[in-house]
Scaffold this motif. Structure first.
Motif, PDB file in Angstrom:
ATOM      1  N   GLU A 141      20.851 -18.236 -18.122  1.00  0.00           N
ATOM      2  CA  GLU A 141      20.905 -19.660 -18.471  1.00  0.00           C
ATOM      3  C   GLU A 141      19.562 -20.350 -18.248  1.00  0.00           C
ATOM      4  N   MET A 142      18.771 -19.825 -17.323  1.00  0.00           N
ATOM      5  CA  MET A 142      17.444 -20.401 -17.073  1.00  0.00           C
ATOM      6  C   MET A 142      16.398 -19.819 -18.014  1.00  0.00           C
ATOM      7  N   GLY A 143      16.772 -18.806 -18.791  1.00  0.00           N
ATOM      8  CA  GLY A 143      15.820 -18.192 -19.714  1.00  0.00           C
ATOM      9  C   GLY A 143      14.764 -17.369 -19.022  1.00  0.00           C
ATOM     10  N   MET A 144      15.169 -16.649 -17.969  1.00  0.00           N
ATOM     11  CA  MET A 144      14.226 -15.857 -17.188  1.00  0.00           C
ATOM     12  C   MET A 144      14.640 -14.397 -17.180  1.00  0.00           C
ATOM     13  N   ALA A 145      13.669 -13.524 -16.829  1.00  0.00           N
ATOM     14  CA  ALA A 145      13.952 -12.088 -16.734  1.00  0.00           C
ATOM     15  C   ALA A 145      14.929 -11.833 -15.591  1.00  0.00           C
ATOM     16  N   LYS A 146      15.909 -10.952 -15.855  1.00  0.00           N
ATOM     17  CA  LYS A 146      16.914 -10.644 -14.836  1.00  0.00           C
ATOM     18  C   LYS A 146      16.341  -9.723 -13.761  1.00  0.00           C
ATOM     19  N   PHE A 147      16.934  -9.785 -12.596  1.00  0.00           N
ATOM     20  CA  PHE A 147      16.608  -8.843 -11.522  1.00  0.00           C
ATOM     21  C   PHE A 147      17.274  -7.508 -11.817  1.00  0.00           C
ATOM     22  N   LYS A 148      16.500  -6.430 -11.718  1.00  0.00           N
ATOM     23  CA  LYS A 148      17.078  -5.097 -11.902  1.00  0.00           C
ATOM     24  C   LYS A 148      17.800  -4.668 -10.629  1.00  0.00           C
ATOM     25  N   MET A 149      18.679  -3.664 -10.782  1.00  0.00           N
ATOM     26  CA  MET A 149      19.508  -3.261  -9.655  1.00  0.00           C
ATOM     27  C   MET A 149      18.681  -2.779  -8.466  1.00  0.00           C
ATOM     28  N   HIS A 150      17.619  -1.992  -8.728  1.00  0.00           N
ATOM     29  CA  HIS A 150      16.822  -1.492  -7.611  1.00  0.00           C
ATOM     30  C   HIS A 150      16.016  -2.611  -6.944  1.00  0.00           C
ATOM     31  N   GLU A 151      15.714  -3.684  -7.695  1.00  0.00           N
ATOM     32  CA  GLU A 151      15.027  -4.832  -7.098  1.00  0.00           C
ATOM     33  C   GLU A 151      15.967  -5.611  -6.181  1.00  0.00           C
ATOM     34  N   ILE A 152      17.219  -5.772  -6.614  1.00  0.00           N
ATOM     35  CA  ILE A 152      18.209  -6.450  -5.766  1.00  0.00           C
ATOM     36  C   ILE A 152      18.474  -5.641  -4.500  1.00  0.00           C
ATOM     37  N   THR A 153      18.571  -4.321  -4.664  1.00  0.00           N
ATOM     38  CA  THR A 153      18.789  -3.447  -3.505  1.00  0.00           C
ATOM     39  C   THR A 153      17.635  -3.571  -2.520  1.00  0.00           C
ATOM     40  N   CYS A 196       0.801  -1.220   0.000  1.00  0.00           N
ATOM     41  CA  CYS A 196       0.000   0.000   0.000  1.00  0.00           C
ATOM     42  C   CYS A 196       0.838   1.276   0.000  1.00  0.00           C
ATOM     43  N   THR A 197       2.148   1.146   0.197  1.00  0.00           N
ATOM     44  CA  THR A 197       3.020   2.324   0.189  1.00  0.00           C
ATOM     45  C   THR A 197       3.486   2.582  -1.227  1.00  0.00           C
ATOM     46  N   SER A 198       3.278   3.781  -1.718  1.00  0.00           N
ATOM     47  CA  SER A 198       3.563   4.098  -3.125  1.00  0.00           C
ATOM     48  C   SER A 198       5.039   3.912  -3.482  1.00  0.00           C
ATOM     49  N   SER A 199       5.924   4.177  -2.545  1.00  0.00           N
ATOM     50  CA  SER A 199       7.358   4.105  -2.842  1.00  0.00           C
ATOM     51  C   SER A 199       7.883   2.671  -2.907  1.00  0.00           C
ATOM     52  N   THR A 200       7.149   1.727  -2.371  1.00  0.00           N
ATOM     53  CA  THR A 200       7.634   0.340  -2.342  1.00  0.00           C
ATOM     54  C   THR A 200       6.733  -0.642  -3.073  1.00  0.00           C
ATOM     55  N   SER A 201       5.517  -0.264  -3.396  1.00  0.00           N
ATOM     56  CA  SER A 201       4.549  -1.209  -3.956  1.00  0.00           C
ATOM     57  C   SER A 201       5.052  -1.871  -5.238  1.00  0.00           C
ATOM     58  N   ALA A 202       5.505  -1.072  -6.180  1.00  0.00           N
ATOM     59  CA  ALA A 202       5.908  -1.611  -7.487  1.00  0.00           C
ATOM     60  C   ALA A 202       7.129  -2.518  -7.366  1.00  0.00           C
ATOM     61  N   VAL A 203       8.159  -2.044  -6.668  1.00  0.00           N
ATOM     62  CA  VAL A 203       9.390  -2.837  -6.565  1.00  0.00           C
ATOM     63  C   VAL A 203       9.166  -4.086  -5.719  1.00  0.00           C
ATOM     64  N   TYR A 204       8.304  -4.004  -4.753  1.00  0.00           N
ATOM     65  CA  TYR A 204       8.011  -5.179  -3.916  1.00  0.00           C
ATOM     66  C   TYR A 204       7.352  -6.269  -4.744  1.00  0.00           C
ATOM     67  N   HIS A 205       6.320  -5.922  -5.491  1.00  0.00           N
ATOM     68  CA  HIS A 205       5.601  -6.927  -6.279  1.00  0.00           C
ATOM     69  C   HIS A 205       6.464  -7.487  -7.409  1.00  0.00           C
ATOM     70  N   SER A 206       7.236  -6.642  -8.066  1.00  0.00           N
ATOM     71  CA  SER A 206       8.057  -7.125  -9.183  1.00  0.00           C
ATOM     72  C   SER A 206       9.190  -8.031  -8.703  1.00  0.00           C
ATOM     73  N   SER A 207       9.841  -7.665  -7.608  1.00  0.00           N
ATOM     74  CA  SER A 207      10.968  -8.474  -7.120  1.00  0.00           C
ATOM     75  C   SER A 207      10.492  -9.817  -6.568  1.00  0.00           C
ATOM     76  N   ILE A 208       9.365  -9.819  -5.827  1.00  0.00           N
ATOM     77  CA  ILE A 208       8.845 -11.080  -5.287  1.00  0.00           C
ATOM     78  C   ILE A 208       8.332 -11.969  -6.421  1.00  0.00           C
ATOM     79  N   ALA A 209       7.773 -11.366  -7.461  1.00  0.00           N
ATOM     80  CA  ALA A 209       7.301 -12.142  -8.609  1.00  0.00           C
ATOM     81  C   ALA A 209       8.467 -12.851  -9.298  1.00  0.00           C
ATOM     82  N   LYS A 210       9.597 -12.176  -9.418  1.00  0.00           N
ATOM     83  CA  LYS A 210      10.773 -12.796 -10.044  1.00  0.00           C
ATOM     84  C   LYS A 210      11.346 -13.903  -9.157  1.00  0.00           C
ATOM     85  N   CYS A 211      11.323 -13.707  -7.842  1.00  0.00           N
ATOM     86  CA  CYS A 211      11.765 -14.767  -6.931  1.00  0.00           C
ATOM     87  C   CYS A 211      10.864 -15.995  -7.076  1.00  0.00           C
ATOM     88  N   SER A 212       9.556 -15.775  -7.150  1.00  0.00           N
ATOM     89  CA  SER A 212       8.606 -16.876  -7.311  1.00  0.00           C
ATOM     90  C   SER A 212       8.844 -17.626  -8.610  1.00  0.00           C
TER      91      SER A 212
END
Length: 547
Positions: free
Chosen positions: A315-327, A245-261
């Protein structure tokens, strides 16, 4: 139409009562042992615990004889006076309820038989190795609940198990998860105030059916919610809601967790992806469990520990993690590491006493890293204060009990408290030690003079009487408590030197802070419910899980 099942019909002490009527969820019976008085009692349809308590309390001098109906007589009963040679013939599957009451006396007979036949010294039961053999936690039951798991069904089943094992007032506390059905069960059938107990006592003496008993045929003792479940809710619900629900973290939270999943799913379903991760990290990925947030934390931490994460994703053929997602994910792991550690501590079973709870929460509060970019630390602290408000209220009884449990623990004592709180804690511990000593009938005077060597003097020496001041009075119990707190020995054996503190320790540390051991028992169900074992009876399933 199927006949409604009533527990009283198949009860082994049924012949001591005369059935009268059914009213709602309860039945009314007349106690034949109370004659010539006509004493009516009420109990639930699915439980005989209220009647058993009546027999135990009012007719405890009567030697009860168990009788079985025609159907039950086909099974061999488990009686207290069975010969020891027949002990091995009795199993929980043959006569479950009788075997519950039988187990303790059977153990005592077998222990006595072992000591006698092997000519063991009697002090063998005091040896540490023997205590380790018998001083273990035990699973008493894992009973199937048919139909809806409503609060009244749960309360009735808990009380029935307590009665079957003759636990009575031995139960210090019941720890459950935070489910609403558990909470309501203890709210509706929980411990009554002293005034209500006195009213029930008067009615009981005159053999009348109390309105209290009609509406509450049994009573559960103190309830405590699982701390680990509460911390799981903070991590899995409160923090998820805050980040979403926080605007500053919502997008990066969902995108990074989606890539982990996506990484977890690919590694679980693709042999090639599994080999890529194994070749690059020499470690396996952790797949999170839905009901265990700390497994989710460990899984994210494992992904972040991959040194060449971009190469692995290629090598797995998946989207890479962006730098701000890793941070973001690294900061997520850094901030939530204390919470994951606290969960691992409080979910322990062997050495996790109730005294761990308050020091762990206060340490968690101080270890949350506030020097990060996001507002996540503030959200964690707010959630802890909200969900543990009752426990963290320093004026409340829960805080006092948790403090006593912690101070009585050898590894904590007063170390976890701020220095300005030490004197108050000592005062509370002294009062509790005096109370326990008084209840045990070994009360020492609050002030006891120190013994002094007095030289015998003749009458003429009275001339040199200089009126020495009287020796200062000493608070013996407070002195013992102070010596305990200053003792550097942290082994449990040292508790024998401080009997009052030992009683405080036993009273407040009998409870564990989490119901995780029960959850682990449920996890064994998957080993029992195999496709080729789908015709097992409820009793056999329970026996296999307990074994």
């Amino acid at each position: 139409i199927a006949k409604e099942k009533i527990a009283f019909d198949s009860w082994k002490y049924k012949h001591y009562f005369k059935f009268k009527k059914i009213h709602g969820k309860n039945i009314t019976v007349i106690c034949l042992l109370c004659k010539p008085m006509v004493c009516e009692y009420s109990t639930a349809k699915n439980s005989t615990s209220n009647l058993k308590k009546h027999l135990d309390n009012v007719h405890k001098t009567t030697e009860l004889v168990a009788r079985l109906d025609t159907q039950q007589s086909l099974k061999r009963p488990c009686c207290d006076d069975d010969e020891e040679d027949d002990d091995d013939d009795i199993t929980p599957a043959t006569n479950k309820k009788c075997s519950y009451m039988y187990a303790q006396k059977s153990f005592e007979r077998k222990l006595l038989n072992f000591v006698i036949k092997t000519i063991q010294p009697l002090d063998i039961v005091e040896q540490p190795s023997f205590k380790q053999l018998v001083e273990v936690s035990a699973a008493l039951a894992c009973t199937r609940i048919r139909g809806k798991h409503t609060f009244d069904v749960i309360a009735s089943l808990i009380d029935e198990i307590h009665t079957s094992f003759s636990l009575g007032d031995k139960v210090v506390c019941t720890v459950t998860d935070n489910g609403s059905n558990f909470a309501k069960a203890f709210k509706e059938y929980g411990f009554q105030e002293e005034g209500d107990e006195e009213t029930a006592e008067v009615d009981h003496k005159f053999g009348l059916i109390s309105d209290v008993i009609d509406h509450q045929p049994f009573q559960l003792l103190k309830h405590q919610r699982c701390t680990a479940h509460t911390l799981n809710l903070i991590a899995a619900y409160d923090i998820h809601k805050h980040l979403s629900c926080t605007s500053s973290t919502s997008a990066v939270y969902h995108s990074s967790i989606a890539k982990c999943s996506a990484v977890w799913n690919k590694a679980s379903h693709s042999c090639k992806a599994y080999e890529v991760i194994e070749d690059n990290t020499n470690r396996k990925l952790i797949v999170p469990c839905v009901t265990r947030w700390n497994s989710f934390y460990n899984a994210v931490e494992r992904v972040m520990s991959i040194e060449h994460l971009s190469i692995v994703c290629d090598e797995m053929g998946m989207a890479k993690f962006k730098m701000h997602e890793i941070t973001f994910l690294k900061e997520y792991c850094k901030v939530l590491k204390p919470l994951a550690m606290a969960l691992d501590i409080l979910q322990g079973e062997e050495k996790c006493y109730y005294g761990y709870l308050l020091p762990t929460l206060l340490k968690l509060h101080s270890k949350v890293d506030l020097k990060v970019a996001t507002s996540l630390p503030d959200a964690i602290i707010t959630s802890i204060r909200k969900r543990f408000a009752l426990l963290l209220d320093t004026e409340g009884k829960p805080f006092q009990e948790a403090m006593l449990a912690a101070v009585a623990l050898l590894m904590f004592k007063l170390r976890w408290l701020l220095e300005d709180k030490h004197e108050h804690a000592k005062m509370v511990v002294n009062e509790e030690a005096r109370k326990i000593s008084s209840e045990a009938g070994t009360t020492l005077p609050l002030q006891q003079q120190e013994s002094a060597v007095v030289c015998a003097v003749s009458n003429c020496d009275n001339f040199f009487d200089y009126h020495q001041p009287a020796p200062q009075a000493v608070d013996v119990i407070a002195d013992k408590v102070n010596k305990f707190l200053c003792d550097s020995d942290i082994s449990l054996a040292c508790m024998s030197k401080y009997p009052n503190m030992r009683e405080v320790f036993l009273k407040y540390n009998a409870t564990i802070p989490s119901s995780a051991p029960v959850e682990r028992l449920f996890s064994l169900g998957t080993r029992v419910f195999a496709p080729r074992r789908n015709r097992l009876s409820d009793e056999r399933v329970e026996e296999l899980i307990l074994l």
